[in-house]
Design a protein around this motif. Structure first.
Motif, PDB file in Angstrom:
ATOM      1  N   THR A   6       0.861  -1.172   0.000  1.00 35.20           N
ATOM      2  CA  THR A   6       0.000   0.000   0.000  1.00 35.20           C
ATOM      3  C   THR A   6       0.898   1.222   0.000  1.00 35.20           C
ATOM      4  OG1 THR A   6      -1.704  -1.174   1.239  1.00 35.20           O
ATOM      5  CG2 THR A   6      -1.824   1.239   1.238  1.00 35.20           C
ATOM      6  N   ILE A   7       0.821   2.008  -1.056  1.00 38.97           N
ATOM      7  CA  ILE A   7       1.662   3.196  -1.164  1.00 38.97           C
ATOM      8  C   ILE A   7       0.835   4.420  -0.809  1.00 38.97           C
ATOM      9  CG2 ILE A   7       3.030   4.654  -2.703  1.00 38.97           C
ATOM     10  CD1 ILE A   7       3.940   2.136  -4.122  1.00 38.97           C
ATOM     11  N   SER A  10       3.538   8.995  -2.524  1.00 38.03           N
ATOM     12  CA  SER A  10       3.861   8.763  -3.932  1.00 38.03           C
ATOM     13  C   SER A  10       5.360   8.768  -4.217  1.00 38.03           C
ATOM     14  CB  SER A  10       3.155   9.786  -4.821  1.00 38.03           C
ATOM     15  OG  SER A  10       3.614  11.090  -4.515  1.00 38.03           O
ATOM     16  N   ARG A  11       6.160   9.317  -3.329  1.00 39.49           N
ATOM     17  CA  ARG A  11       7.614   9.298  -3.549  1.00 39.49           C
ATOM     18  C   ARG A  11       8.136   7.866  -3.594  1.00 39.49           C
ATOM     19  NH1 ARG A  11       9.354  13.336   1.101  1.00 39.49           N
ATOM     20  NH2 ARG A  11       7.738  12.083   2.109  1.00 39.49           N
ATOM     21  N   TRP A  12       7.458   6.951  -2.893  1.00 37.95           N
ATOM     22  CA  TRP A  12       7.856   5.539  -2.945  1.00 37.95           C
ATOM     23  C   TRP A  12       7.628   4.965  -4.333  1.00 37.95           C
ATOM     24  CZ3 TRP A  12      11.289   3.645  -0.132  1.00 37.95           C
ATOM     25  CH2 TRP A  12      11.377   3.898   1.240  1.00 37.95           C
ATOM     26  N   GLN A  13       6.563   5.383  -4.974  1.00 41.52           N
ATOM     27  CA  GLN A  13       6.291   4.933  -6.351  1.00 41.52           C
ATOM     28  C   GLN A  13       7.439   5.372  -7.246  1.00 41.52           C
ATOM     29  OE1 GLN A  13       3.223   3.318  -6.852  1.00 41.52           O
ATOM     30  NE2 GLN A  13       3.970   2.686  -8.850  1.00 41.52           N
ATOM     31  N   GLU A  14       7.830   6.641  -7.117  1.00 42.18           N
ATOM     32  CA  GLU A  14       8.915   7.200  -7.919  1.00 42.18           C
ATOM     33  C   GLU A  14      10.249   6.521  -7.618  1.00 42.18           C
ATOM     34  OE1 GLU A  14       8.676  11.358  -6.932  1.00 42.18           O
ATOM     35  OE2 GLU A  14       6.568  11.425  -7.543  1.00 42.18           O
ATOM     36  N   GLY A  16      10.629   3.435  -7.003  1.00 42.63           N
ATOM     37  CA  GLY A  16      10.610   2.043  -7.464  1.00 42.63           C
ATOM     38  C   GLY A  16      10.528   1.041  -6.330  1.00 42.63           C
ATOM     39  N   ALA A  18       8.254  -1.170  -5.306  1.00 44.30           N
ATOM     40  CA  ALA A  18       7.729  -2.529  -5.511  1.00 44.30           C
ATOM     41  C   ALA A  18       8.813  -3.543  -5.887  1.00 44.30           C
ATOM     42  CB  ALA A  18       6.591  -2.521  -6.520  1.00 44.30           C
ATOM     43  N   TYR A 104       9.357   6.985   3.889  1.00 45.72           N
ATOM     44  CA  TYR A 104      10.215   7.552   2.847  1.00 45.72           C
ATOM     45  C   TYR A 104      11.144   8.620   3.417  1.00 45.72           C
ATOM     46  CZ  TYR A 104      11.970   9.597  -1.379  1.00 45.72           C
ATOM     47  OH  TYR A 104      12.830  10.053  -2.344  1.00 45.72           O
TER      48      TYR A 104
END
Length: 170
Positions: A6-7, A10-14, A16, A18, A104
């Motif tokens: 669960t993100i 959004s900085r975790w999405q950027e 990478g 996963a 993050y």
């Protein structure tokens, strides 16, 4: 493997997250000869505000931290430096390991302060968190030494430098 991510930040999405989390989880599960298809881990990718609230709620500690873990079962070794009990499958045949939260802000700050790539520090913190799910801890001295050795071994297999060795060490 069921790695439910669960993100919230959004900085975790950027960053990478996963694939880094999947790599770290796969390394830990392989080390303990567990079939990834049988294991369940939930990962909350958040920021300092959220993890500070979790830290206060569950550990009664003020402020943010880098990673928190909630094991599905109490597996800790009775003796300092002993191996925890192995995780067991539930009635469905799956092995619920537990939940992890990673911040993050703290992870990025620690990586920058140590001059390490964010990806390497992220893998380290996820390995650290998963080892907590397996019953490893660092409160007692020999437990801490055992956990650090395991972390260094697992990270080494992923090409990540030992986080406990200084570059100045002989």
């Amino acid at each position: 493997m069921t790695l439910d991510i669960t993100i919230e930040d959004s900085r975790w999405q950027e960053a990478g997250l996963a694939p880094l989390a999947e790599q770290a989880a796969a390394a830990v599960l392989a080390r303990f000869a567990l079939d990834p298809e049988d294991c369940e881990i939930s990962l909350l990718a958040c920021g300092d505000a959220r993890i500070a609230q979790l830290n206060a709620d569950f550990r009664e500690k003020a402020g943010p931290t880098n990673v928190l873990s909630w094991p599905a079962a109490e597996l800790a070794a009775a003796e300092d430096g002993g191996d925890p009990l192995p995780p067991e499958a539930d009635f469905t045949g799956e092995i619920p390991l537990g939940d992890i939260a990673i911040s993050y802000d703290t992870c990025a700050r620690e990586a920058a302060e140590a001059g390490k790539p964010l990806a390497d520090h992220t893998r380290h913190l996820i390995v650290h968190g998963i080892l907590h799910l397996f019953g490893y801890d660092h409160i007692r001295d020999r437990d801490a030494a055992l956990m650090e050795r395991l972390e260094a071994e697992l990270l080494g297999k992923m090409g990540v430098a030992n986080p406990y060795m200084s570059e100045d060490a002989p």
